[in-house]
Design a protein around this motif. Structure first.
Motif, short mmCIF file in Angstrom:
data_model
loop_
_atom_site.label_atom_id
_atom_site.label_comp_id
_atom_site.label_asym_id
_atom_site.label_seq_id
_atom_site.Cartn_x
_atom_site.Cartn_y
_atom_site.Cartn_z
N VAL A 81 0.86 -1.18 0.00
CA VAL A 81 0.00 0.00 0.00
C VAL A 81 0.90 1.23 0.00
CG1 VAL A 81 -1.68 1.34 1.32
CG2 VAL A 81 -1.91 -1.14 1.18
N VAL A 82 0.66 2.14 -0.94
CA VAL A 82 1.39 3.40 -1.00
C VAL A 82 0.56 4.42 -0.24
CG1 VAL A 82 2.21 5.25 -2.51
CG2 VAL A 82 2.50 2.86 -3.18
N LEU A 83 1.23 5.13 0.65
CA LEU A 83 0.59 6.15 1.49
C LEU A 83 1.29 7.47 1.21
CD1 LEU A 83 -1.50 6.35 3.79
CD2 LEU A 83 0.37 5.96 5.38
N LYS A 106 -2.87 10.67 2.50
CA LYS A 106 -2.88 11.00 3.92
C LYS A 106 -3.92 12.09 4.13
CE LYS A 106 1.99 10.01 4.85
NZ LYS A 106 3.31 10.59 5.14
N PRO A 107 -4.56 12.16 5.25
CA PRO A 107 -4.38 11.28 6.40
C PRO A 107 -5.16 9.98 6.23
CG PRO A 107 -5.97 12.98 6.93
CD PRO A 107 -5.50 13.25 5.52
N SER A 108 -4.51 8.89 6.46
CA SER A 108 -5.13 7.57 6.49
C SER A 108 -4.71 6.91 7.79
CB SER A 108 -4.67 6.71 5.31
OG SER A 108 -5.14 7.24 4.10
N ASN A 109 -5.62 6.15 8.37
CA ASN A 109 -5.29 5.50 9.63
C ASN A 109 -5.07 4.00 9.42
OD1 ASN A 109 -7.85 4.28 9.54
ND2 ASN A 109 -8.77 5.95 10.70
N THR A 110 -4.79 3.31 10.49
CA THR A 110 -4.51 1.88 10.43
C THR A 110 -5.69 1.11 9.86
OG1 THR A 110 -3.13 2.20 12.37
CG2 THR A 110 -3.61 -0.05 11.78
#
Length: 178
Positions: A81-83, A106-110
């Motif tokens: 996964v590219v963040l 971003k913002p992305s969480n777990t």
């Protein structure tokens, strides 16, 4: 521990990497962290992760796309996964072509990242909007596509786009997505 629960995080922001690692460890993943391409290559010599989270823009204007390519060559079955805080259509397409299963802004969480690991197949059910793309959005996406092509070299990107380097720097500063 089996490779299917071993996660490699490639992130140059130490605080964010540490937070992300702790969160995944609470979900019973074994986590290893690298701050860049070379460190990740060293870890791959002794580990075989089943999962990876890769930041698109690493220190020294290094592109995470090179990391995605290396990881996919190491293990084509690895879920990558590219963040990124610098999302664009161009880099999303390239990340998927190079072996990433998902591309998250971003913002992305777990929860978002773990869901992305489980969502590897495409879906024809995605809603298509009637909203046309604005000129500013097109410009922003073109800038980021050229940035990715030049491995985030501001001077070369400005030259290819036919604009002054300071103008490009101001546009990037104004539109920062972090």
């Amino acid at each position: 521990m089996s490779a299917e629960r071993l996660l490699l995080i490639i992130e140059d922001d130490e605080a964010f990497a540490r937070t992300l690692a702790r969160s995944f460890e609470r979900r019973e993943y074994k986590v290893i962290v690298a701050s860049g391409h070379d460190e990740a290559a060293e870890l791959l010599a002794t580990h075989s992760p089943g999962y990876a989270v890769v930041d698109l823009k690493l220190k020294g204007n290094t592109s995470g796309l090179a990391c995605v390519q290396m990881l996919h060559q190491h293990d084509p079955d690895m879920l990558i996964v590219v963040l990124t805080g610098f999302a664009s259509i161009g880099t999303a397409v390239e990340a998927i072509k190079l072996g990433a299963v998902q591309y998250l802004a971003k913002p992305s969480n777990t929860d978002d990242i773990e869901a992305a690991f489980g969502h590897v197949a495409g879906s024809a059910e995605v809603e298509v909007t009637n909203r046309s793309t604005s000129i500013k959005t097109l410009e922003w996406e073109r800038i980021h596509a050229v940035l990715a092509e030049t491995d985030f070299n501001i001077s070369e990107t400005a030259r290819r786009l036919g604009m002054h380097r300071r103008t490009l720097a101001r546009k990037l500063e104004k539109q920062r997505v972090k």
